[in-house]
Enzyme design. Structure first.
Site, mmCIF file in Angstrom:
data_model
loop_
_atom_site.group_PDB
_atom_site.id
_atom_site.type_symbol
_atom_site.label_atom_id
_atom_site.label_comp_id
_atom_site.label_asym_id
_atom_site.label_seq_id
_atom_site.Cartn_x
_atom_site.Cartn_y
_atom_site.Cartn_z
ATOM 1 C CE LYS A 55 5.774 -1.098 -5.611
ATOM 2 N NZ LYS A 55 6.128 0.336 -5.540
ATOM 3 C CB CYS A 71 0.997 3.611 -2.889
ATOM 4 S SG CYS A 71 -0.389 3.855 -1.783
ATOM 5 C CG ASP A 72 4.747 2.271 -8.325
ATOM 6 O OD1 ASP A 72 5.725 1.780 -7.746
ATOM 7 O OD2 ASP A 72 4.813 2.857 -9.417
ATOM 8 C CB SER A 73 4.367 7.804 -7.025
ATOM 9 O OG SER A 73 3.411 7.821 -6.004
ATOM 10 N N GLY A 109 -0.695 5.144 -8.183
ATOM 11 C CA GLY A 109 -1.620 4.017 -8.173
ATOM 12 C C GLY A 109 -1.860 3.569 -6.744
#
Length: 201
Positions: A55, A71-73, A109
């Site tokens: 991203k 970010c990624d969750s 992340g």
């Protein structure tokens, strides 16, 4: 310093604003399934970090001078499953019934890229893991929560800072990470690319 958040998440934006940062918001449009498919048997922490990097990289490609954060969750369940956004009420309902009264680990992340003169000159990436202990909503409460639409577009089908907070009994770790962006981790990653928090305030 131009600070770019590569995310459409209103919760991440709110965390940053409350912490003194007014980021430029740009949505990456990254195909998360394609990124995941390109990885060979990734660990859950590797997956969320790779998605965050993808991203940030997608947005950095169109920046000239900026710091870009992606970010990624995902929620890691006690059974070892990794769950992102449920998308539908049926999926969210099933996840809540499975997780009620149990604990899962919210993995987020993070990737930070420094762009100078149109090219990435430095980068740092890592993840944060926070244990979330879920309560047990009644059937009526769960149906009302699902009808609100809130849990459908968030990792693990819950929020800490919204209606879902009524059903979270506690956390062990960083609350800002559960909301979507870990301030302590982001600060460390920024330091790793030579940027202080005061540079972006």
């Amino acid at each position: 310093m131009r600070f770019v958040l590569a995310s459409a998440s209103p919760a991440r934006l709110t965390v940053l604003r409350n912490a003194g940062v007014e980021p430029v918001v740009r949505v990456s449009g990254v195909d998360e399934d394609a990124v995941a498919a390109a990885l060979t048997d990734p660990k859950p922490t590797e997956l969320v970090t790779a998605l965050a990097v993808a991203k940030a990289e997608a947005i950095a490609a169109d920046e000239r001078d900026a710091v870009v954060v992606g970010c990624d969750s995902m929620l890691l369940t006690p059974d070892g499953a990794v769950e992102g956004k449920p998308g539908t009420a049926d999926v969210a309902r099933e996840r809540w019934r499975r997780m009620a009264g149990r604990a899962g680990t919210l993995l987020t992340g993070h990737a930070v890229l420094r762009v100078v003169d149109g090219r990435v000159v430095d980068r740092a990436a890592d993840h944060e893991a926070t244990v979330v202990r879920f309560g047990t909503p009644t059937d009526a409460e769960l149906e009302a929560y699902l009808a609100s639409g809130e849990p459908l577009g968030v990792a693990g089908a819950f929020t800490l800072d919204g209606r879902g907070g009524w059903f979270v009994e506690g956390i062990e770790g960083d609350p800002s990470s559960v909301i979507g962006i870990s301030l302590p981790l982001t600060r460390r990653l920024l330091a790793g690319i030579g940027v202080g928090v005061s540079d972006i305030w």
